[in-house]
Design an enzyme around this catalytic site. Structure first.
Site, PDB file in Angstrom:
ATOM      1  N   TRP A 182       0.820  -3.839   0.680  1.00  0.00           N
ATOM      2  CA  TRP A 182       0.946  -2.402   0.950  1.00  0.00           C
ATOM      3  C   TRP A 182      -0.084  -1.571   0.196  1.00  0.00           C
ATOM      4  CZ3 TRP A 182       7.060  -1.922   0.674  1.00  0.00           C
ATOM      5  CH2 TRP A 182       7.595  -2.601   1.777  1.00  0.00           C
ATOM      6  N   HIS A 239      -7.663  -9.940  -5.519  1.00  0.00           N
ATOM      7  CA  HIS A 239      -7.961  -9.246  -4.262  1.00  0.00           C
ATOM      8  C   HIS A 239      -9.354  -8.619  -4.383  1.00  0.00           C
ATOM      9  CE1 HIS A 239      -7.906  -6.309  -1.052  1.00  0.00           C
ATOM     10  NE2 HIS A 239      -6.950  -7.041  -0.497  1.00  0.00           N
ATOM     11  N   GLU A 269     -10.482  -5.857  -3.696  1.00  0.00           N
ATOM     12  CA  GLU A 269     -10.497  -4.498  -4.255  1.00  0.00           C
ATOM     13  C   GLU A 269     -10.388  -4.535  -5.784  1.00  0.00           C
ATOM     14  OE1 GLU A 269      -7.401  -3.006  -1.674  1.00  0.00           O
ATOM     15  OE2 GLU A 269      -8.774  -3.272   0.009  1.00  0.00           O
ATOM     16  N   GLU A 305     -10.033 -14.003   2.467  1.00  0.00           N
ATOM     17  CA  GLU A 305     -10.182 -12.641   2.975  1.00  0.00           C
ATOM     18  C   GLU A 305     -11.655 -12.261   2.969  1.00  0.00           C
ATOM     19  OE1 GLU A 305      -6.331 -10.251   2.681  1.00  0.00           O
ATOM     20  OE2 GLU A 305      -7.404  -9.943   0.820  1.00  0.00           O
ATOM     21  N   GLY A 317      -9.760  -4.020   6.154  1.00  0.00           N
ATOM     22  CA  GLY A 317      -9.623  -2.596   6.423  1.00  0.00           C
ATOM     23  C   GLY A 317     -10.694  -2.028   7.336  1.00  0.00           C
ATOM     24  N   GLY A 339      -2.848  -6.128   5.470  1.00  0.00           N
ATOM     25  CA  GLY A 339      -2.917  -4.817   4.833  1.00  0.00           C
ATOM     26  C   GLY A 339      -2.396  -3.749   5.781  1.00  0.00           C
ATOM     27  N   GLY A 340      -3.306  -3.078   6.472  1.00  0.00           N
ATOM     28  CA  GLY A 340      -2.956  -1.942   7.319  1.00  0.00           C
ATOM     29  C   GLY A 340      -1.763  -2.175   8.237  1.00  0.00           C
TER      30      GLY A 340
HETATM   31  P1  PGA Z   1      -6.306  -5.292   6.173  1.00  0.00           P
HETATM   32  O1  PGA Z   1      -6.168  -5.692   4.612  1.00  0.00           O
HETATM   33  O2  PGA Z   1      -5.284  -6.107   6.932  1.00  0.00           O
HETATM   34  O3  PGA Z   1      -6.018  -3.825   6.213  1.00  0.00           O
HETATM   35  O4  PGA Z   1      -7.689  -5.634   6.579  1.00  0.00           O
HETATM   36  C1  PGA Z   1      -5.967  -7.014   4.225  1.00  0.00           C
HETATM   37  C2  PGA Z   1      -5.945  -7.102   2.709  1.00  0.00           C
HETATM   38  O5  PGA Z   1      -6.723  -6.403   2.054  1.00  0.00           O
HETATM   39  O6  PGA Z   1      -5.164  -7.865   2.123  1.00  0.00           O
END
Ligand code: PGA
Length: 258
Positions: free
Chosen positions: A10, A95, A97, A167, A173, A233-234
């Site tokens: 989330w 992750h 990020e 990923e 995203g 994610g989204g």
């Molecule tokens: P996303 O994100 O499905 O929005 O691309 C995946 C994630 O960052 O775990």
């Protein structure tokens, strides 16, 4: 046969009321998919609420990050035992990020992976290349370095309790998704790398795909032999979309009817 895991990341989203309604809706639908594991990963401050709402249901919850040790003078951080006390079973480690925005480097992430295990949490180790790295043909080298730094620090046996999430950074995203073939190629590479260290762990470890997984592309990705679930994610912020991805992962007859 590896049990699929569908995990909703989330990120930094949701108010208390939004989280309550999202969890209520996921909880209602999740019962149809008993052959898969379903996990949600809210922000720290929503974990107590999620713990209350999801206790005694099949839906599991976890955290998006942790810090090392049990407690101490680390302003703003949260430890593994604190997460465990709130019923978390899993925690994301590395992750993209966290790697890029928060500059978490390989040694720190290896230590976090071990800290998760020490607290009795299952780490979900995220790996993946940027667009530039893919275009330069560096995908395997990047993923190998991200994995080997953790194997060297924590030992391969630690992976018996872990999950890996591939990923590709360029797909997170962005609405761009790796094709099932592109994803399978890297998943197979990851499993081979684990096989070189421990054959039994390689057979059982779950490797999730993440990066714009949605209801309309989930089935084709999840059909690949080395893709054992998704880190979403989204699409995980909408209960209907998240449950549709669960349906794509499930082999339950009720899921097929949906
Ligand atoms: P996303 O994100 O499905 O929005 O691309 C995946 C994630 O960052 O775990």
């Amino acid at each position: 046969m590896r049990k699929s895991l569908i995990a909703g990341n989330w990120k930094m989203h949701g108010s208390l009321s939004q989280v309550k309604s999202l969890v209520d809706n996921i909880k209602q639908g999740a019962g149809a998919y008993t052959d898969i594991d379903i996990l949600v990963l809210p922000v720290f401050v929503h974990l107590a609420l999620v713990h209350d709402l999801l206790s005694h249901t099949p839906v599991m919850w976890g955290a998006q990050n942790l810090y090392l040790g049990t407690q101490g003078a680390y302003t703003g951080e949260v430890s593994g035992p604190m997460l465990k006390e709130l019923g978390c079973q899993y925690v994301l480690i590395g992750h993209s990020e966290r790697r890029t925005i928060f500059r978490e480097d390989l040694p720190l992430l290896a230590a976090k992976f071990k800290a998760a295990l020490d607290a009795g949490l299952k780490p979900i180790l995220c790996v993946g290349e940027t667009r530039a790295q893919r275009e330069n043909g560096e995908t395997e080298a990047v993923v190998r370095e991200q994995l080997e730094s953790v194997i060297a620090f924590a030992g391969i046996s630690a992976f018996a309790q872990a999950v890996i999430a591939y990923e590709p950074v360029w797909a997170i995203g962005t609405g761009l998704t790796a094709t099932p073939e592109q994803a399978q190629e890297v998943h197979a590479y990851i499993r081979d790398l684990i096989t070189q260290n421990n054959v039994d762990i390689a057979k059982t470890i779950r490797i999730l795909y993440g990066g714009s997984m949605k209801p309309d592309n989930a089935a084709s990705l999840l059909a690949k032999p080395d893709i054992d679930g998704g880190l979403i994610g989204g699409a995980s912020l909408d209960a209907g979309s998240f449950l549709a991805i669960c349906a794509a992962a499930s082999r339950e007859p009720t899921a097929a009817i949906k």
